[in-house]
Scaffold this active site. Structure first.
Site, PDB file in Angstrom:
ATOM      1  CG  ASP A  32      44.605  26.778  67.110  1.00 53.65           C
ATOM      2  OD1 ASP A  32      43.622  26.958  68.678  1.00 53.65           O
ATOM      3  OD2 ASP A  32      44.286  27.334  66.631  1.00 53.65           O
ATOM      4  CE  LYS A  37      48.087  27.571  69.883  1.00 61.58           C
ATOM      5  NZ  LYS A  37      47.299  28.529  70.256  1.00 61.58           N
ATOM      6  CE  LYS A 207      36.586  33.103  83.860  1.00 62.06           C
ATOM      7  NZ  LYS A 207      37.366  32.902  83.907  1.00 62.06           N
ATOM      8  CG  ASN A 211      37.242  36.954  86.216  1.00 60.30           C
ATOM      9  OD1 ASN A 211      38.026  36.155  86.462  1.00 60.30           O
ATOM     10  ND2 ASN A 211      37.940  36.510  84.696  1.00 60.30           N
ATOM     11  CG  PHE A 252      43.006  39.014  93.704  1.00 61.47           C
ATOM     12  CD1 PHE A 252      43.254  37.208  94.294  1.00 61.47           C
ATOM     13  CD2 PHE A 252      42.627  38.873  92.250  1.00 61.47           C
ATOM     14  CE1 PHE A 252      43.771  35.984  93.065  1.00 61.47           C
ATOM     15  CE2 PHE A 252      43.668  38.151  91.390  1.00 61.47           C
ATOM     16  CZ  PHE A 252      42.724  36.862  91.382  1.00 61.47           C
ATOM     17  CB  CYS A 263      40.808  37.093  82.238  1.00 62.69           C
ATOM     18  SG  CYS A 263      41.475  35.590  81.714  1.00 62.69           S
ATOM     19  CE  LYS A 266      38.895  37.816  77.449  1.00 60.52           C
ATOM     20  NZ  LYS A 266      37.423  37.268  77.338  1.00 60.52           N
ATOM     21  NE  ARG A 330      46.140  37.770  75.633  1.00 61.36           N
ATOM     22  CZ  ARG A 330      45.927  36.579  76.124  1.00 61.36           C
ATOM     23  NH1 ARG A 330      44.827  36.393  74.563  1.00 61.36           N
ATOM     24  NH2 ARG A 330      46.109  35.453  76.136  1.00 61.36           N
TER      25      ARG A 330
HETATM   26  C1  UGA Z   1      42.006  35.972  85.824  1.00 67.34           C
HETATM   27  C2  UGA Z   1      41.267  34.741  87.471  1.00 67.34           C
HETATM   28  O1  UGA Z   1      42.524  34.713  88.449  1.00 67.34           O
HETATM   29  C3  UGA Z   1      41.522  33.573  86.957  1.00 67.34           C
HETATM   30  O2  UGA Z   1      40.883  33.009  87.598  1.00 67.34           O
HETATM   31  C4  UGA Z   1      40.565  33.690  85.865  1.00 67.34           C
HETATM   32  O3  UGA Z   1      39.994  31.899  85.293  1.00 67.34           O
HETATM   33  C5  UGA Z   1      41.519  33.658  84.819  1.00 67.34           C
HETATM   34  O4  UGA Z   1      41.695  35.116  85.272  1.00 67.34           O
HETATM   35  C6  UGA Z   1      39.946  34.257  83.515  1.00 67.34           C
HETATM   36  O5  UGA Z   1      39.488  34.336  83.640  1.00 67.34           O
HETATM   37  O6  UGA Z   1      40.716  33.376  82.360  1.00 67.34           O
HETATM   38  P1  UGA Z   1      44.756  35.805  84.748  1.00 67.34           P
HETATM   39  O7  UGA Z   1      44.518  37.219  84.297  1.00 67.34           O
HETATM   40  O8  UGA Z   1      45.791  35.102  84.691  1.00 67.34           O
HETATM   41  O9  UGA Z   1      43.369  34.678  86.167  1.00 67.34           O
HETATM   42  O10 UGA Z   1      45.694  36.586  86.069  1.00 67.34           O
HETATM   43  P2  UGA Z   1      45.808  37.182  87.576  1.00 67.34           P
HETATM   44  O11 UGA Z   1      46.136  36.709  88.587  1.00 67.34           O
HETATM   45  O12 UGA Z   1      43.994  37.238  89.081  1.00 67.34           O
HETATM   46  O13 UGA Z   1      46.015  38.493  88.234  1.00 67.34           O
HETATM   47  C7  UGA Z   1      44.875  39.574  87.281  1.00 67.34           C
HETATM   48  C8  UGA Z   1      46.017  40.729  87.318  1.00 67.34           C
HETATM   49  O14 UGA Z   1      45.301  41.167  88.269  1.00 67.34           O
HETATM   50  C9  UGA Z   1      47.623  40.609  87.358  1.00 67.34           C
HETATM   51  O15 UGA Z   1      47.510  42.283  86.773  1.00 67.34           O
HETATM   52  C10 UGA Z   1      48.201  41.047  88.791  1.00 67.34           C
HETATM   53  O16 UGA Z   1      48.919  41.646  88.938  1.00 67.34           O
HETATM   54  C11 UGA Z   1      46.897  41.432  89.434  1.00 67.34           C
HETATM   55  N1  UGA Z   1      46.644  41.967  90.301  1.00 67.34           N
HETATM   56  C12 UGA Z   1      46.163  40.484  91.350  1.00 67.34           C
HETATM   57  C13 UGA Z   1      46.514  43.093  91.687  1.00 67.34           C
HETATM   58  O17 UGA Z   1      47.362  44.052  91.278  1.00 67.34           O
HETATM   59  N2  UGA Z   1      46.314  42.834  92.478  1.00 67.34           N
HETATM   60  C14 UGA Z   1      46.561  41.351  93.446  1.00 67.34           C
HETATM   61  O18 UGA Z   1      46.387  41.571  94.556  1.00 67.34           O
HETATM   62  C15 UGA Z   1      45.795  40.340  92.249  1.00 67.34           C
END
Ligand code: UGA
Length: 443
Positions: A32, A37, A207, A211, A252, A263, A266, A330
């Site tokens: 890094d 860090k 990917k 998402n 979900f 994620c 974006k 974020r």
């Molecule tokens: C997400 C994907 O789930 C991962 O598989 C992926 O690797 C990652 O993005 C990435 O591209 O790096 P993440 O952003 O860490 O992971 O979080 P999630 O658990 O997916 O939640 C995302 C958002 O959706 C949160 O704000 C959560 O509150 C919301 N959410 C999730 C809901 O409003 N309802 C749901 O049923 C599930």
């Protein structure tokens, strides 16, 4: 078969990947550019809050399976495999910024010292980027060696990153070279997770499509929730009933105040750009984003409907992180909500079990407090923005004890309606009927 692996970038993806690869026995060097860090990492201090990560990191530093450096020269001296895990932030037009990826390619061209190294892209990159990476390294006048490129996108979630890495549903390996894809498959064998091998561009698309699909599921259920509110149905029951169909799946389908994080917002924007580049209008995904933007301010609209005007109201925000078990803010709905409340003249107090240090920087115009009680006491209404266990487990009496007129707007449906009915709080949640105590007259 132990491999020497160098991971570039120690953000979420890089650090979790590096530590996990060390844990399954590989010799890992993480690079890094941030000296501070790297110093902390070598002392076993994780820069991010992620359950289980620091323990695993300390263990593997001690066993000398992982170490951290700022030196590309050192990191690229003798690896079998290089993982690229640097950020691909969003540009003004929504597309992914590949500046950091390009810089890594320049360093690979400059410091690589042997033939046959496999270069693996973990970062989320637009379709065609791995071909571009090949060109950037090959065409660089400093490059003297042959190499192969593999797309190996990451599917971990913040807050459950370690669990996801060791118990993921699939490992995607995109390559046009059999030797390279076998090496990556071998490296990942100890995880014992199903491997799907495909071509590079399909791996890159998997990917984004994954998402975007998950974001679509969330916006879909939020729209159904909005209709439930007007038809007196209950979204919790609807989600459960829908999820029992295996073709739909139960995950979900939690209605709330929309998705945030580094994620989904974006990657959905970037996929619209990727489609636009080949003259395809991705109308469905545009609607998903619009629904999400509306959903994020849902509680504010509910409060305006209830009170008419929020000027000088004391509002407590419980939860500022974009989801529980992370300090990441974020694209968190809390940012949009606090901005909006601020512009409406409300006095806002915020509490989060972990992300207060981030809140102080990102939303300095709200008052950040250290306890849930400090946030609630004396407030006119409470907004629940993140479904932290701490909030889910409190006694509902706490709201009645600390507020003159306990009114809760719950953006994450933390409580069962039957429990709320036994309390004396006024309760507005997502996609479910509001509960107004009989003794209370709406003021
Ligand atoms: C997400 C994907 O789930 C991962 O598989 C992926 O690797 C990652 O993005 C990435 O591209 O790096 P993440 O952003 O860490 O992971 O979080 P999630 O658990 O997916 O939640 C995302 C958002 O959706 C949160 O704000 C959560 O509150 C919301 N959410 C999730 C809901 O409003 N309802 C749901 O049923 C599930």
């Amino acid at each position: 078969m132990t491999k020497r692996i160098t991971v570039v970038g120690t953000g979420y993806v890089g650090l979790v990947s590096g530590v996990s690869l060390a844990e399954i026995g590989h010799k890992v060097t993480c690079i890094d550019i941030d000296k501070n860090k790297v110093n902390k990492l070598n002392q076993g201090v994780s820069p991010i809050y992620e359950p289980g990560l620091e323990e695993l990191m300390v263990k593997n530093i001690k066993s000398k399976n992982i170490h951290f450096t700022t030196s590309y020269e050192e990191g690229f001296a003798n690896p079998d495999v290089i993982y690229i895990a640097v950020g691909t932030p969003q540009k003004g037009d929504g597309s992914a910024d590949l500046t950091y990826i390009k810089q890594v390619c320049e360093n690979i061209a400059q410091y690589l010292q042997k033939d046959g190294v496999v270069i693996v892209t973990k970062s989320t990159v637009p379709v065609g980027t791995n071909d571009q990476i090949k060109e950037w390294i090959k065409d660089n006048p400093n490059n003297k060696f042959t190499f192969d490129v593999v797309s190996n996108p990451e599917f971990l979630r913040e807050g459950t990153a370690i669990q996801d890495t060791f118990h993921g549903d699939r490992i995607i390996i995109g390559s046009d070279n059999e030797r390279a894809s076998i090496i990556i498959e071998e490296i990942n064998k100890p995880f014992n997770i199903p491997v799907f091998k495909t071509d590079i561009r399909s791996a890159e698309m998997i990917k984004y499509a994954s998402n975007a699909f998950l974001a679509t599921k969330i916006s879909f259920i939020n729209e159904i929730a909005n209709i439930c509110e007007k038809t007196n149905a209950n979204i919790e029951a609807v989600s459960l009933g829908m999820g029992m169909d295996e073709r739909i799946g139960s995950q979900f389908l939690r209605a709330g105040i929309g998705y945030g994080g580094s994620c989904f917002p974006k990657d959905t924007q970037a996929l619209i750009q990727i489609a636009g580049n080949v003259e395809h209008e991705f109308n469905l995904l545009k609607a998903v984003i619009n629904v999400n933007n509306e959903q994020q301010i849902k509680l504010v609209n509910k409060a305006i409907e209830r009170f008419g005007n929020l000027r000088n109201k004391n509002i407590a925000l419980l939860g500022l992180a974009f989801k529980p078990e992370t300090d990441d803010m974020r694209e968190s709905p809390s940012i949009v909500i606090s901005k909006k409340l601020n512009s409406l003249g409300a006095h806002v107090r915020g509490y989060d079990p972990i992300s207060i240090h981030n809140a102080k920087k990102l939303i300095p115009y709200i008052e950040c407090v250290e306890t849930l009680e400090d946030a609630i006491t004396g407030s006119d209404m409470v907004f629940i923005l993140t479904d932290w266990e701490e909030f889910k487990n409190i006694s509902l009496n706490k709201f009645s004890d600390l507020m003159v007129n306990p009114i809760v707007f719950d953006g994450r449906n933390c409580y069962e309606l039957k429990d709320v009915k036994m309390s004396d709080i006024e309760y507005h949640s997502i996609g479910r009927p509001s509960i107004i105590p009989i003794t209370q007259t709406i003021s």
